[in-house]
Enzyme design. Sequence first.
Site, PDB file in Angstrom:
ATOM      1  N   GLY A  22      51.864  26.614  32.240  1.00  0.00           N
ATOM      2  CA  GLY A  22      52.916  26.969  33.180  1.00  0.00           C
ATOM      3  C   GLY A  22      52.432  27.267  34.581  1.00  0.00           C
ATOM      4  O   GLY A  22      53.231  27.294  35.523  1.00  0.00           O
ATOM      5  N   GLN A  24      50.261  26.468  38.135  1.00  0.00           N
ATOM      6  CA  GLN A  24      50.161  25.251  38.935  1.00  0.00           C
ATOM      7  C   GLN A  24      48.827  25.204  39.668  1.00  0.00           C
ATOM      8  O   GLN A  24      48.302  26.235  40.092  1.00  0.00           O
ATOM      9  CB  GLN A  24      51.302  25.179  39.949  1.00  0.00           C
ATOM     10  CG  GLN A  24      52.661  25.035  39.289  1.00  0.00           C
ATOM     11  CD  GLN A  24      53.703  24.466  40.229  1.00  0.00           C
ATOM     12  OE1 GLN A  24      53.417  24.063  41.349  1.00  0.00           O
ATOM     13  NE2 GLN A  24      54.938  24.407  39.754  1.00  0.00           N
ATOM     14  N   ILE A  25      48.300  23.995  39.806  1.00  0.00           N
ATOM     15  CA  ILE A  25      47.037  23.786  40.517  1.00  0.00           C
ATOM     16  C   ILE A  25      47.290  22.895  41.726  1.00  0.00           C
ATOM     17  O   ILE A  25      47.948  21.860  41.615  1.00  0.00           O
ATOM     18  CB  ILE A  25      45.978  23.153  39.581  1.00  0.00           C
ATOM     19  CG1 ILE A  25      44.619  23.027  40.288  1.00  0.00           C
ATOM     20  CG2 ILE A  25      46.434  21.797  39.055  1.00  0.00           C
ATOM     21  CD1 ILE A  25      43.486  22.617  39.344  1.00  0.00           C
ATOM     22  N   PRO A  26      46.830  23.302  42.911  1.00  0.00           N
ATOM     23  CA  PRO A  26      46.967  22.432  44.090  1.00  0.00           C
ATOM     24  C   PRO A  26      46.250  21.105  43.858  1.00  0.00           C
ATOM     25  O   PRO A  26      45.146  21.069  43.306  1.00  0.00           O
ATOM     26  CB  PRO A  26      46.307  23.246  45.207  1.00  0.00           C
ATOM     27  CG  PRO A  26      46.477  24.675  44.772  1.00  0.00           C
ATOM     28  CD  PRO A  26      46.288  24.624  43.276  1.00  0.00           C
ATOM     29  N   ILE A  28      44.842  18.973  45.811  1.00  0.00           N
ATOM     30  CA  ILE A  28      43.595  18.689  46.530  1.00  0.00           C
ATOM     31  C   ILE A  28      42.967  20.015  46.940  1.00  0.00           C
ATOM     32  O   ILE A  28      43.660  20.954  47.347  1.00  0.00           O
ATOM     33  CB  ILE A  28      43.822  17.771  47.754  1.00  0.00           C
ATOM     34  CG1 ILE A  28      42.471  17.306  48.323  1.00  0.00           C
ATOM     35  CG2 ILE A  28      44.674  18.435  48.820  1.00  0.00           C
ATOM     36  CD1 ILE A  28      42.567  16.080  49.215  1.00  0.00           C
ATOM     37  N   LEU A  30      38.940  22.143  48.027  1.00  0.00           N
ATOM     38  CA  LEU A  30      37.634  22.046  48.688  1.00  0.00           C
ATOM     39  C   LEU A  30      36.537  22.351  47.689  1.00  0.00           C
ATOM     40  O   LEU A  30      36.509  23.432  47.095  1.00  0.00           O
ATOM     41  CB  LEU A  30      37.548  23.026  49.853  1.00  0.00           C
ATOM     42  CG  LEU A  30      36.220  23.009  50.625  1.00  0.00           C
ATOM     43  CD1 LEU A  30      36.110  21.741  51.479  1.00  0.00           C
ATOM     44  CD2 LEU A  30      36.089  24.251  51.511  1.00  0.00           C
ATOM     45  N   TYR A  62      26.253  27.249  41.683  1.00  0.00           N
ATOM     46  CA  TYR A  62      26.105  26.836  43.078  1.00  0.00           C
ATOM     47  C   TYR A  62      25.371  27.884  43.916  1.00  0.00           C
ATOM     48  O   TYR A  62      24.900  27.586  45.010  1.00  0.00           O
ATOM     49  CB  TYR A  62      27.463  26.544  43.708  1.00  0.00           C
ATOM     50  CG  TYR A  62      28.281  25.483  43.006  1.00  0.00           C
ATOM     51  CD1 TYR A  62      27.703  24.628  42.064  1.00  0.00           C
ATOM     52  CD2 TYR A  62      29.640  25.331  43.277  1.00  0.00           C
ATOM     53  CE1 TYR A  62      28.456  23.665  41.404  1.00  0.00           C
ATOM     54  CE2 TYR A  62      30.405  24.364  42.615  1.00  0.00           C
ATOM     55  CZ  TYR A  62      29.804  23.543  41.685  1.00  0.00           C
ATOM     56  OH  TYR A  62      30.556  22.597  41.038  1.00  0.00           O
ATOM     57  N   HIS A 124      31.239  24.922  32.294  1.00  0.00           N
ATOM     58  CA  HIS A 124      30.716  23.936  33.241  1.00  0.00           C
ATOM     59  C   HIS A 124      30.239  22.652  32.551  1.00  0.00           C
ATOM     60  O   HIS A 124      30.503  21.540  33.029  1.00  0.00           O
ATOM     61  CB  HIS A 124      29.577  24.566  34.048  1.00  0.00           C
ATOM     62  CG  HIS A 124      29.384  23.963  35.391  1.00  0.00           C
ATOM     63  ND1 HIS A 124      28.928  24.676  36.482  1.00  0.00           N
ATOM     64  CD2 HIS A 124      29.566  22.707  35.850  1.00  0.00           C
ATOM     65  CE1 HIS A 124      28.858  23.884  37.539  1.00  0.00           C
ATOM     66  NE2 HIS A 124      29.230  22.682  37.173  1.00  0.00           N
TER      67      HIS A 124
END
Length: 321
Positions: A22, A24-26, A28, A30, A62, A124
């Site tokens: 339910g 939401q993921i943008p 696009i 970075l 990272y 990962h």
Amino acid sequence: MFQNNYNNNTNYNNNNFKLNDGNQIPSIGLGTYYSENPGEVGDAINNALKNGYRHIDGAAFYGNEKVIGNSLKEIFKEGEIKREDIFYTSKLWNSCHNSNLVVKHCVKTIEDLGIGYLDLYLIHWPIAFENSNPLGLTIEPLRDQNGNPIIAPVSIRETWQEMEKLVELGLVKSIGVSNFNVQNLVDLLTYAKIKPVVNQVEIHPYLTQFKLQEYCDKYEIKLVAYSPLGQGKCDFFSNKILKSIAGKYKKSVANVIFKWLNQRGIAAIPKSGNHSRIIENFNIFDFQLSNDDIEKINSLNANIRTCSPITFFGTPFYLFD
């Protein structure tokens, strides 16, 4: 040959994709994988967020989460962008798969970032390393005499059960995986109480991943594309087909690739430290690729990988080949 079902009539011309839980993921974001200059990632995030981005993709591996946290702190202090406006993804490293380490390392990531919670937390890689510290206070793996990580006897099931606890504890909103093949996913779905919302993998015109997408779509697992431009190792910008399509729409080759992913329902997380390129990469919501152009891009597939675990870990880990 698998034929994709995505075309010009599919309504994927929006900023967000709905996940199976339910949230939401943008569409696009970075990417923040490595920077030679430690300050570059902070500047990139500041630039991206002030130019429309709301999705930041990071990872403990990272090594820059504290730098990112400092940058976010300054951005939030300005008041225009709040924590709840941002979708932040991080990842559990291979040396932290043991059941006693998952929560500990998620908490460390959240503390380093200073953001209170994660929107999305991923395993990962589907491979566990021995941790070099008995208490697991580092992500550095135990290594053999050749300097290669030592594989740990930890199942994905053990790790996933701890990932599910993170949701129950309110530390993360959604959980998912990265670099999983179909066999990994088939196994995971036999015991998962919380289904992964995302599988983040390498996808670009030379590695289209249609078969993987067919399976993920069936189980409502959203794909997220890392290295959508091939880490600079692919000749996309001189490819005649991509250049021709870009010219037709008066867009960059990068825009065309990101739009191709967008219309397939795949989120993209390109990495860049260049101010103008960051802005340009986001400029994909004012045009639509035709079915014919989509098929031309699909035809470029050559199963070329720029991120191979075999060379990456120095270990005979044949995940994809």
